[in-house]
Write a protein that holds these residues in place. Structure first.
Motif, PDB file in Angstrom:
ATOM      1  N   GLY A  49       0.827  -1.209   0.000  1.00 29.86           N
ATOM      2  CA  GLY A  49       0.000   0.000   0.000  1.00 29.86           C
ATOM      3  C   GLY A  49       0.859   1.257   0.000  1.00 29.86           C
ATOM      4  O   GLY A  49       2.086   1.200   0.090  1.00 29.86           O
ATOM      5  N   PRO A  50       0.214   2.403  -0.136  1.00 26.51           N
ATOM      6  CA  PRO A  50       0.968   3.671  -0.121  1.00 26.51           C
ATOM      7  C   PRO A  50       1.462   3.984   1.295  1.00 26.51           C
ATOM      8  O   PRO A  50       0.677   4.281   2.190  1.00 26.51           O
ATOM      9  CB  PRO A  50      -0.061   4.700  -0.593  1.00 26.51           C
ATOM     10  N   ALA A  51       2.768   3.913   1.495  1.00 29.97           N
ATOM     11  CA  ALA A  51       3.328   4.076   2.831  1.00 29.97           C
ATOM     12  C   ALA A  51       4.124   5.362   2.995  1.00 29.97           C
ATOM     13  O   ALA A  51       4.542   5.676   4.101  1.00 29.97           O
ATOM     14  CB  ALA A  51       4.215   2.885   3.164  1.00 29.97           C
ATOM     15  N   LEU A  52       4.325   6.119   1.917  1.00 29.53           N
ATOM     16  CA  LEU A  52       5.165   7.312   2.018  1.00 29.53           C
ATOM     17  C   LEU A  52       4.566   8.356   2.954  1.00 29.53           C
ATOM     18  O   LEU A  52       5.264   8.901   3.805  1.00 29.53           O
ATOM     19  CB  LEU A  52       5.398   7.919   0.629  1.00 29.53           C
ATOM     20  N   ILE A  53       3.297   8.620   2.821  1.00 32.28           N
ATOM     21  CA  ILE A  53       2.641   9.616   3.682  1.00 32.28           C
ATOM     22  C   ILE A  53       2.690   9.162   5.144  1.00 32.28           C
ATOM     23  O   ILE A  53       2.944   9.970   6.046  1.00 32.28           O
ATOM     24  CB  ILE A  53       1.186   9.860   3.221  1.00 32.28           C
ATOM     25  N   TRP A  54       2.455   7.870   5.379  1.00 36.02           N
ATOM     26  CA  TRP A  54       2.520   7.344   6.742  1.00 36.02           C
ATOM     27  C   TRP A  54       3.932   7.449   7.300  1.00 36.02           C
ATOM     28  O   TRP A  54       4.115   7.764   8.481  1.00 36.02           O
ATOM     29  CB  TRP A  54       2.038   5.897   6.785  1.00 36.02           C
ATOM     30  N   ALA A  55       4.925   7.176   6.468  1.00 32.60           N
ATOM     31  CA  ALA A  55       6.318   7.276   6.919  1.00 32.60           C
ATOM     32  C   ALA A  55       6.682   8.723   7.235  1.00 32.60           C
ATOM     33  O   ALA A  55       7.402   8.993   8.209  1.00 32.60           O
ATOM     34  CB  ALA A  55       7.255   6.711   5.865  1.00 32.60           C
ATOM     35  N   MET A  56       6.191   9.667   6.452  1.00 35.07           N
ATOM     36  CA  MET A  56       6.451  11.079   6.735  1.00 35.07           C
ATOM     37  C   MET A  56       5.740  11.508   8.022  1.00 35.07           C
ATOM     38  O   MET A  56       6.277  12.284   8.812  1.00 35.07           O
ATOM     39  CB  MET A  56       6.030  11.939   5.550  1.00 35.07           C
ATOM     40  N   GLY A  57       4.544  11.002   8.228  1.00 33.19           N
ATOM     41  CA  GLY A  57       3.837  11.269   9.481  1.00 33.19           C
ATOM     42  C   GLY A  57       4.567  10.681  10.675  1.00 33.19           C
ATOM     43  O   GLY A  57       4.652  11.306  11.733  1.00 33.19           O
ATOM     44  N   LEU A  58       5.113   9.477  10.493  1.00 32.65           N
ATOM     45  CA  LEU A  58       5.898   8.860  11.558  1.00 32.65           C
ATOM     46  C   LEU A  58       7.135   9.687  11.879  1.00 32.65           C
ATOM     47  O   LEU A  58       7.472   9.881  13.047  1.00 32.65           O
ATOM     48  CB  LEU A  58       6.298   7.437  11.158  1.00 32.65           C
ATOM     49  N   LEU A  59       7.792  10.191  10.843  1.00 28.91           N
ATOM     50  CA  LEU A  59       8.949  11.058  11.058  1.00 28.91           C
ATOM     51  C   LEU A  59       8.561  12.300  11.862  1.00 28.91           C
ATOM     52  O   LEU A  59       9.247  12.686  12.806  1.00 28.91           O
ATOM     53  CB  LEU A  59       9.572  11.463   9.725  1.00 28.91           C
ATOM     54  N   ALA A  60       7.441  12.912  11.503  1.00 30.98           N
ATOM     55  CA  ALA A  60       6.981  14.113  12.209  1.00 30.98           C
ATOM     56  C   ALA A  60       6.671  13.804  13.669  1.00 30.98           C
ATOM     57  O   ALA A  60       7.071  14.560  14.578  1.00 30.98           O
ATOM     58  CB  ALA A  60       5.749  14.687  11.508  1.00 30.98           C
TER      59      ALA A  60
END
Length: 84
Positions: A49-60
């Motif tokens: 699935g699309p994980a880039l947005i979730w990974a950026m949210g995790l970074l934040a």
């Protein structure tokens, strides 16, 4: 009964204690959401699935958590601990 520190058997925290406790609550809240977002990110990575947005949210969330822990470490030690 101490007139300045206790009222009706309840301890009234000083502003330093309250601010430290507020930081602890925020750190716990951010830690919980870091775990949740990490789980969603891993799940999306494993299922394609699309994980880039979730990974950026995790970074934040992790950066906010790191900043709050650093700010919490600068606060003075609590004064209201029980003496044994």
């Amino acid at each position: 009964m101490d007139c300045g520190t206790r009222t009706g058997g309840l301890h009234i925290p000083t502003s330093r204690q309250k601010s430290g406790e507020d930081f602890d609550i925020i750190i716990g809240f951010l830690g919980f959401w870091a775990v949740v977002v990490f789980g969603v990110t891993v799940w999306n990575e494993l299922t394609g699935g699309p994980a880039l947005i979730w990974a950026m949210g995790l970074l934040a969330v992790c950066l906010l958590l790191w900043g709050m822990i650093r700010l919490r470490a600068k606060l003075p030690a609590r004064r209201g601990r029980r003496e044994n």
